[in-house]
Design an enzyme around this catalytic site. Sequence first.
Site, PDB file in Angstrom:
ATOM      1  N   SER A  66       4.129 -31.118  34.071  1.00 16.23           N
ATOM      2  CA  SER A  66       3.437 -31.723  32.928  1.00 16.23           C
ATOM      3  C   SER A  66       4.107 -33.016  32.478  1.00 16.23           C
ATOM      4  O   SER A  66       3.502 -33.797  31.732  1.00 16.23           O
ATOM      5  CB  SER A  66       3.326 -30.736  31.763  1.00 16.23           C
ATOM      6  OG  SER A  66       4.592 -30.285  31.358  1.00 16.23           O
ATOM      7  N   ASP A  69      16.934 -39.227  39.106  1.00 18.46           N
ATOM      8  CA  ASP A  69      17.319 -39.479  37.717  1.00 18.46           C
ATOM      9  C   ASP A  69      16.636 -40.755  37.247  1.00 18.46           C
ATOM     10  O   ASP A  69      16.571 -41.761  37.955  1.00 18.46           O
ATOM     11  CB  ASP A  69      18.839 -39.604  37.609  1.00 18.46           C
ATOM     12  CG  ASP A  69      19.328 -39.471  36.175  1.00 18.46           C
ATOM     13  OD1 ASP A  69      20.023 -38.480  35.877  1.00 18.46           O
ATOM     14  OD2 ASP A  69      19.033 -40.367  35.357  1.00 18.46           O
ATOM     15  N   ASN A  81      27.282 -31.071  33.928  1.00 21.75           N
ATOM     16  CA  ASN A  81      27.907 -31.228  32.618  1.00 21.75           C
ATOM     17  C   ASN A  81      27.511 -30.052  31.717  1.00 21.75           C
ATOM     18  O   ASN A  81      26.363 -29.614  31.739  1.00 21.75           O
ATOM     19  CB  ASN A  81      27.468 -32.552  31.985  1.00 21.75           C
ATOM     20  CG  ASN A  81      27.895 -33.751  32.813  1.00 21.75           C
ATOM     21  OD1 ASN A  81      28.980 -33.754  33.383  1.00 21.75           O
ATOM     22  ND2 ASN A  81      27.036 -34.759  32.892  1.00 21.75           N
ATOM     23  N   GLN A  92      26.718 -33.149  28.460  1.00 20.76           N
ATOM     24  CA  GLN A  92      25.357 -32.644  28.710  1.00 20.76           C
ATOM     25  C   GLN A  92      24.401 -33.174  27.651  1.00 20.76           C
ATOM     26  O   GLN A  92      24.639 -32.996  26.451  1.00 20.76           O
ATOM     27  CB  GLN A  92      25.353 -31.108  28.696  1.00 20.76           C
ATOM     28  CG  GLN A  92      23.991 -30.520  29.060  1.00 20.76           C
ATOM     29  CD  GLN A  92      24.012 -29.001  29.150  1.00 20.76           C
ATOM     30  OE1 GLN A  92      25.004 -28.354  28.804  1.00 20.76           O
ATOM     31  NE2 GLN A  92      22.912 -28.435  29.627  1.00 20.76           N
ATOM     32  N   VAL A 150      20.747 -32.943  28.349  1.00 18.20           N
ATOM     33  CA  VAL A 150      19.509 -32.166  28.500  1.00 18.20           C
ATOM     34  C   VAL A 150      19.917 -30.711  28.699  1.00 18.20           C
ATOM     35  O   VAL A 150      20.639 -30.382  29.648  1.00 18.20           O
ATOM     36  CB  VAL A 150      18.661 -32.654  29.691  1.00 18.20           C
ATOM     37  CG1 VAL A 150      17.416 -31.780  29.836  1.00 18.20           C
ATOM     38  CG2 VAL A 150      18.281 -34.123  29.522  1.00 18.20           C
ATOM     39  N   HIS A 156      21.323 -28.449  35.185  1.00 21.60           N
ATOM     40  CA  HIS A 156      21.034 -29.396  36.263  1.00 21.60           C
ATOM     41  C   HIS A 156      22.328 -29.790  36.951  1.00 21.60           C
ATOM     42  O   HIS A 156      23.380 -29.856  36.325  1.00 21.60           O
ATOM     43  CB  HIS A 156      20.297 -30.642  35.747  1.00 21.60           C
ATOM     44  CG  HIS A 156      20.921 -31.281  34.548  1.00 21.60           C
ATOM     45  ND1 HIS A 156      20.810 -30.740  33.288  1.00 21.60           N
ATOM     46  CD2 HIS A 156      21.660 -32.400  34.408  1.00 21.60           C
ATOM     47  CE1 HIS A 156      21.442 -31.499  32.420  1.00 21.60           C
ATOM     48  NE2 HIS A 156      21.988 -32.523  33.072  1.00 21.60           N
ATOM     49  N   HIS A 211      23.871 -32.885  39.150  1.00 27.44           N
ATOM     50  CA  HIS A 211      23.699 -34.270  39.593  1.00 27.44           C
ATOM     51  C   HIS A 211      24.191 -34.377  41.034  1.00 27.44           C
ATOM     52  O   HIS A 211      25.314 -33.964  41.343  1.00 27.44           O
ATOM     53  CB  HIS A 211      24.554 -35.223  38.749  1.00 27.44           C
ATOM     54  CG  HIS A 211      24.201 -35.284  37.297  1.00 27.44           C
ATOM     55  ND1 HIS A 211      23.504 -36.344  36.745  1.00 27.44           N
ATOM     56  CD2 HIS A 211      24.468 -34.448  36.271  1.00 27.44           C
ATOM     57  CE1 HIS A 211      23.373 -36.142  35.437  1.00 27.44           C
ATOM     58  NE2 HIS A 211      23.948 -35.004  35.124  1.00 27.44           N
TER      59      HIS A 211
HETATM   60  P1  5GP Z   1      23.266 -34.854  31.514  1.00 28.68           P
HETATM   61  O1  5GP Z   1      23.653 -36.025  30.653  1.00 28.68           O
HETATM   62  O2  5GP Z   1      22.645 -33.753  30.673  1.00 28.68           O
HETATM   63  O3  5GP Z   1      24.337 -34.356  32.427  1.00 28.68           O
HETATM   64  O4  5GP Z   1      22.140 -35.383  32.481  1.00 28.68           O
HETATM   65  C1  5GP Z   1      20.827 -35.594  32.088  1.00 28.68           C
HETATM   66  C2  5GP Z   1      20.242 -36.632  33.007  1.00 28.68           C
HETATM   67  O5  5GP Z   1      18.842 -36.590  32.857  1.00 28.68           O
HETATM   68  C3  5GP Z   1      20.694 -38.056  32.697  1.00 28.68           C
HETATM   69  O6  5GP Z   1      21.356 -38.600  33.835  1.00 28.68           O
HETATM   70  C4  5GP Z   1      19.391 -38.783  32.368  1.00 28.68           C
HETATM   71  O7  5GP Z   1      19.347 -40.099  32.868  1.00 28.68           O
HETATM   72  C5  5GP Z   1      18.345 -37.890  33.014  1.00 28.68           C
HETATM   73  N1  5GP Z   1      17.037 -37.906  32.349  1.00 28.68           N
HETATM   74  C6  5GP Z   1      16.808 -37.837  30.999  1.00 28.68           C
HETATM   75  N2  5GP Z   1      15.483 -37.853  30.767  1.00 28.68           N
HETATM   76  C7  5GP Z   1      14.870 -37.932  31.977  1.00 28.68           C
HETATM   77  C8  5GP Z   1      13.490 -37.989  32.373  1.00 28.68           C
HETATM   78  O8  5GP Z   1      12.554 -37.964  31.562  1.00 28.68           O
HETATM   79  N3  5GP Z   1      13.237 -38.072  33.710  1.00 28.68           N
HETATM   80  C9  5GP Z   1      14.244 -38.100  34.638  1.00 28.68           C
HETATM   81  N4  5GP Z   1      13.880 -38.191  35.925  1.00 28.68           N
HETATM   82  N5  5GP Z   1      15.549 -38.045  34.305  1.00 28.68           N
HETATM   83  C10 5GP Z   1      15.864 -37.961  32.989  1.00 28.68           C
END
Ligand code: 5GP
Length: 125
Positions: free
Chosen positions: A24, A41, A98, A105, A107, A111, A113
């Site tokens: 979605s 990303d 993370n 972190q 999100v 996940h 990376h």
């Molecule tokens: P974190 O900071 O939680 O380890 O990683 C979250 C990652 O999600 C970040 O590298 C960020 O750029 C990526 N991200 C955030 N929103 C979106 C999105 O809407 N689409 C995609 N493809 N990546 C996202």
Amino acid sequence: MTDTREDPGGSPADCLFCRIAAGSVPADRVHEDDLVVAFRDIAPRAPTHILLIPRRHIASAAELTEDDGPLLGRLFGVAADLARSQGIADGGYRLVSNVGRWGGQTVDHLHVHLMGGRAFRWPPG
Ligand code: 5GP
Ligand code: ZN
């Protein structure tokens, strides 16, 4: 539908990565199967920067249990396959997940990376 369970990591209904897994919210997908979805990303920090997520909402690596072994085996197997198919396996790459605010972190859906195409420093930031 309202999710009434206690879930400090956010409920699937308002979880960005649950929405990406469900299709979605659009994403540049590079892999999907019954357990795992991988997509690029949106703000890449390396020439190749892919996120691998479980389809099922898990808030972070801190929530994993032994029962998640098959899921994690699939996720890391897909990461290794993607590293090869994306041409970053020979040079080496980084897998990182993370956890929490101080872990970086942003999100709250587990996940990993997959980053490659350049050298990385250790320890990270
Ligand atoms: P974190 O900071 O939680 O380890 O990683 C979250 C990652 O999600 C970040 O590298 C960020 O750029 C990526 N991200 C955030 N929103 C979106 C999105 O809407 N689409 C995609 N493809 N990546 C996202
Ligand atoms: Zn989620």
